[in-house]
Design an enzyme around this catalytic site. Structure first.
Site, short mmCIF file in Angstrom:
data_model
loop_
_atom_site.label_atom_id
_atom_site.label_comp_id
_atom_site.label_asym_id
_atom_site.label_seq_id
_atom_site.Cartn_x
_atom_site.Cartn_y
_atom_site.Cartn_z
N ASP A 267 0.87 -1.17 0.00
CA ASP A 267 0.00 0.00 0.00
C ASP A 267 0.91 1.23 0.00
O ASP A 267 2.06 1.18 0.42
CB ASP A 267 -0.93 -0.01 1.21
CG ASP A 267 -2.22 0.76 0.95
OD1 ASP A 267 -2.24 1.60 0.02
OD2 ASP A 267 -3.20 0.53 1.67
N GLU A 471 -17.34 10.16 4.66
CA GLU A 471 -16.81 8.82 4.92
C GLU A 471 -15.93 8.41 3.75
O GLU A 471 -16.25 8.67 2.59
CB GLU A 471 -17.93 7.79 5.14
CG GLU A 471 -18.78 7.48 3.93
CD GLU A 471 -19.70 6.28 4.13
OE1 GLU A 471 -19.53 5.56 5.13
OE2 GLU A 471 -20.58 6.08 3.29
#
Length: 728
Positions: A267, A471
């Site tokens: 990542d 979100e």
């Protein structure tokens, strides 16, 4: 002299324009990709090799290697790369319970990707987001509804996630025996699901039961059944070891046990976390060495700039980086980057596929099948298209932002809910619109007239929710106070207050449409609404799809891929990775809306369940048949679900486990016989040691259209039907 000049010119042309010379055998498509990759590595200097381990890999002109950036996204359409079809968000895909449709969608995505890649290459765009190595899908388990990135997943169930994820991978990668159309990447491996603010240093310590029963199955399925070519290591640590330097995760599990032979990417920034967040080492060279040894081929970030220094210090060997580089080059060979254009059938994809009418219609279909009808008191839905007067209001009724979620593409065809309804109702309908309330804060004008309009119309459609502003990933949710996560599950108070005002003035029914990527606490809202419809983040055709459902052109057929709790108090601590009390499998408290739940404009009835045997030994197959009848007057699609429920097993077993599902088209009053086949692997259970074993005992096999419970039936689900089996 003239000959020397000609040779120099040829060499210059070869170096500048990446034209292979006859001695560059790695361009010979008559030999295997494996052999070609090894030939290319043998021709590279160490200094050239070490440049190829970052996502932005530079060209090596003398060898005919082009510049390539590995980072691209395709979560629900080609993302961050201009015009593309925007499909519904991942959580909405889970709500379809339709892997075949998701495979068609992923095929469309990779078609657009291939076409865009060809155009980008022709114009010299070889940069970020222009490649064919997609870092999707996200198959983490949505274990806690407060996680902002849960919207990217397919829900809380490993079985459903596996089925949708494998379908997605197959659609993206194509079915050619030699070449990949594109490559998918399963992320984030492993045990990763928030909180966002802790992800760079958090250590997850799940039980072996939870690890193998909940957190790993989807990754294993994508590797062993989907042949996924990429796996992304997570930011967090697992059992004290950063995921991107964990030999247990990347070598023992992924490669040795599951047989993974693709590439592993970190990542973005995760290798830096080995040093800065987890403080496992104190230098970048050591962080690079740990990750390289564990199996990370590609670094999204900067740490692998230190590979040469790590070799010089004896931390890793050139032989190791040769092995890691071979896996990267094999991906590029299998994508056809070193072959003639005509050799690869996927190069025949035409640019006309990009955001084509066919793909827009497919986006609409996925959205239609994802929409979940949660409440429909007195059958107020569907509305009539010739309704005399109608009010559309709410903070997201004319919003295009509510459609696109995160990791999105660009489209000139975004259809808002207001636009979809406007195009659906009669030209004689008096359609009124006011936003009514701001999404996340109170209105400043005390004379706001918008609530009073509800007293002047036959029906009010109010579009509320949250969005990618509140979100999402920590770097993107710009309106979030908590780095993309939520502290409670309620709508913003401004929206709740507005709904209460509408209810006070209402004349006709109030239909609440919710845009969200995660469960919303509806305790305060449910009594105010005559109908509640969850549209998720429905993609570019969301407005048309919701209008199709509200006005009855399509019967709702989505089912919840995640439990909707009553409130946040029903949840364990967010940073507790134990599955106790979580998801439909282990939750003791009664939720507001159960997993698998979804109403429609008709009803169904189960009868005549038949098993081939009620006593099974290891290696036996369980065959189940059940009759399903549409008992109403409306054609619709039902989602039939199979659950395994232990009767006398140990108390650590899940209370329910989804073992099968099928979407079934039923005409009015039609009856169909549905068949399911479960082998012994399907019937095995994970024990406390993380072992998948044949656990003898008595089990119930329950067929239903929602989690089989009193709550589901009370909300309008069909009565489940069951039979009993004994594993011997």
């Amino acid at each position: 002299m003239k000959t020397q000049q000609i040779l120099s010119a040829v060499l210059f042309f070869t170096m500048v324009f990446n034209v292979p010379s006859q001695s560059q055998k790695w361009f010979d498509d008559a030999i295997s990709f494996e052999e070609r990759a090894l030939l290319l590595i043998d021709a590279m200097t160490l200094e050239e090799k070490v440049t190829q381990f970052l996502n932005d890999s530079p060209a090596i002109p003398r060898l005919g290697i082009s510049e390539y950036n590995w980072w691209n996204e395709s979560l629900h359409g080609i993302a961050r790369n201009g015009k593309a079809t925007i499909f519904p968000q991942g959580i909405a895909m889970g709500a379809t319970f339709n892997p075949n449709l998701i495979k068609d969608m992923a095929t469309a995505i990779s078609d657009e990707g291939r076409a865009k890649y060809k155009i980008a290459q022709a114009m010299g765009n070889k940069g970020l987001y222009a490649g064919l190595t997609y870092w999707s899908p996200n198959v983490n388990i949505f274990r806690d509804p407060r996680w902002g990135r849960g919207q990217e997943t397919y829900g809380e169930d490993p079985f459903l996630t596996s089925k949708i994820g494998v379908a997605y991978v197959k659609g993206v990668q194509g079915n050619d025996p030699k070449y990949f159309k594109a490559t998918a990447c399963a992320k984030h491996f492993a045990v990763h699901s928030g909180p966002e603010e802790l992800r760079h240093h958090f250590n997850a310590e799940p039980s072996k039961l939870d690890l193998y029963e909940t957190y790993l199955p989807a990754f294993e399925a994508l590797v062993t059944k989907g042949n996924v070519q990429g796996v992304m290591g997570a930011y967090n640590a697992v059992y004290g070891e950063p995921a991107c330097s964990s030999e247990f995760l990347l070598d023992e599990l992924l490669k040795k046990q599951w047989g993974f032979d693709g590439y592993i990417v970190s990542d973005c920034g995760a290798l830096g976390d080995i040093m800065k967040g987890h403080k496992k080492v104190n230098t970048a060279e050591k962080a690079a060495a740990l990750a390289m040894k564990a199996g990370v081929n590609l670094n999204c970030g900067w740490v692998y700039n230190n590979i040469k220094a790590a070799i010089d210090k004896g931390l890793i060997t050139e032989a190791l980086i040769n092995e890691r580089l071979k896996q990267l080059l094999l991906i590029r060979f299998r994508l056809g980057f070193f072959d003639k254009e005509e050799s690869n059938p996927f190069n025949e994809v035409k640019p006309e596929v990009i955001n084509s009418d066919e793909h827009k219609n497919l986006a609409r279909k996925v959205a239609q099948q994802s929409i979940v009808l949660l409440k429909n008191a007195n059958n107020v839905l569907p509305l009539k298209k010739d309704i005399k007067n109608l009010y559309v209001t709410g903070p997201f009724s004319s919003s295009s932002n509510i459609l696109i979620a995160n990791y999105y593409g660009m489209s000139a065809n975004l259809v808002t809910v207001l636009e979809g309804i406007t195009d659906k109702v009669s030209l004689g309908t008096s359609l009124n619109y006011r936003q009514g309330v701001l999404p996340f804060s109170k209105n400043l004008n005390p004379l706001n007239w918008a609530p009073k309009v509800a007293g002047q119309v036959e029906a009010t459609i109010v579009v509320v929710g949250i969005s990618n502003e509140i979100e999402g990933e920590e770097v993107d949710a710009i309106a979030s106070e908590f780095k993309g996560d939520r502290r409670d599950l309620k709508l913003p108070q401004s929206q709740i207050d507005y709904l209460k005002e509408l209810y006070e003035y209402k004349k006709g029914p109030i239909i609440v449409v919710i845009g969200t990527g995660s469960p919303v606490s509806l305790e305060e809202i449910e009594p105010l609404a005559d109908a509640i419809v969850c549209m998720w983040y429905p993609g570019e055709q969301g407005g048309n799809a919701i209008a199709d459902v509200l006005f009855g052109d399509v019967a709702p057929s989505g089912h919840l891929p995640i439990t909707f709790p009553k409130n946040v108090n029903q949840l364990p601590a967010f940073d507790d990775y134990s599955m106790k009390g979580r998801t439909y499998k282990y939750m003791i408290d009664e939720p507001l809306y159960p997993f698998g739940f979804g109403l429609s404009y008709s009803s169904s009835k189960f009868s005549n369940i038949q098993l081939n045997s009620q006593k099974l030994k290891l290696d036996d197959e369980l065959r189940i048949s059940v009759d399903l009848q549409n008992t109403g007057k409306t054609n619709f699609e039902e989602v039939v679900q199979v659950y395994l429920v232990p009767v006398d097993g140990p108390d650590y077993l899940p209370m329910y486990s989804l073992k099968g599902f099928e979407r079934v088209q039923l005409d009015a009053n039609e009856t169909k016989t549905i068949n399911f086949y479960l082998n012994s692997e399907d019937l095995k259970q994970v024990n406390v040691n993380g072992e998948k074993v044949w656990l003898k005992g008595t089990y119930k096999v329950i067929i239903s259209n929602a989690l089989p419970s009193e709550r589901s039936v009370a909300l309008g689900s069909s009565l489940p039907i069951q039979a009993q089996i004994k594993l011997k």
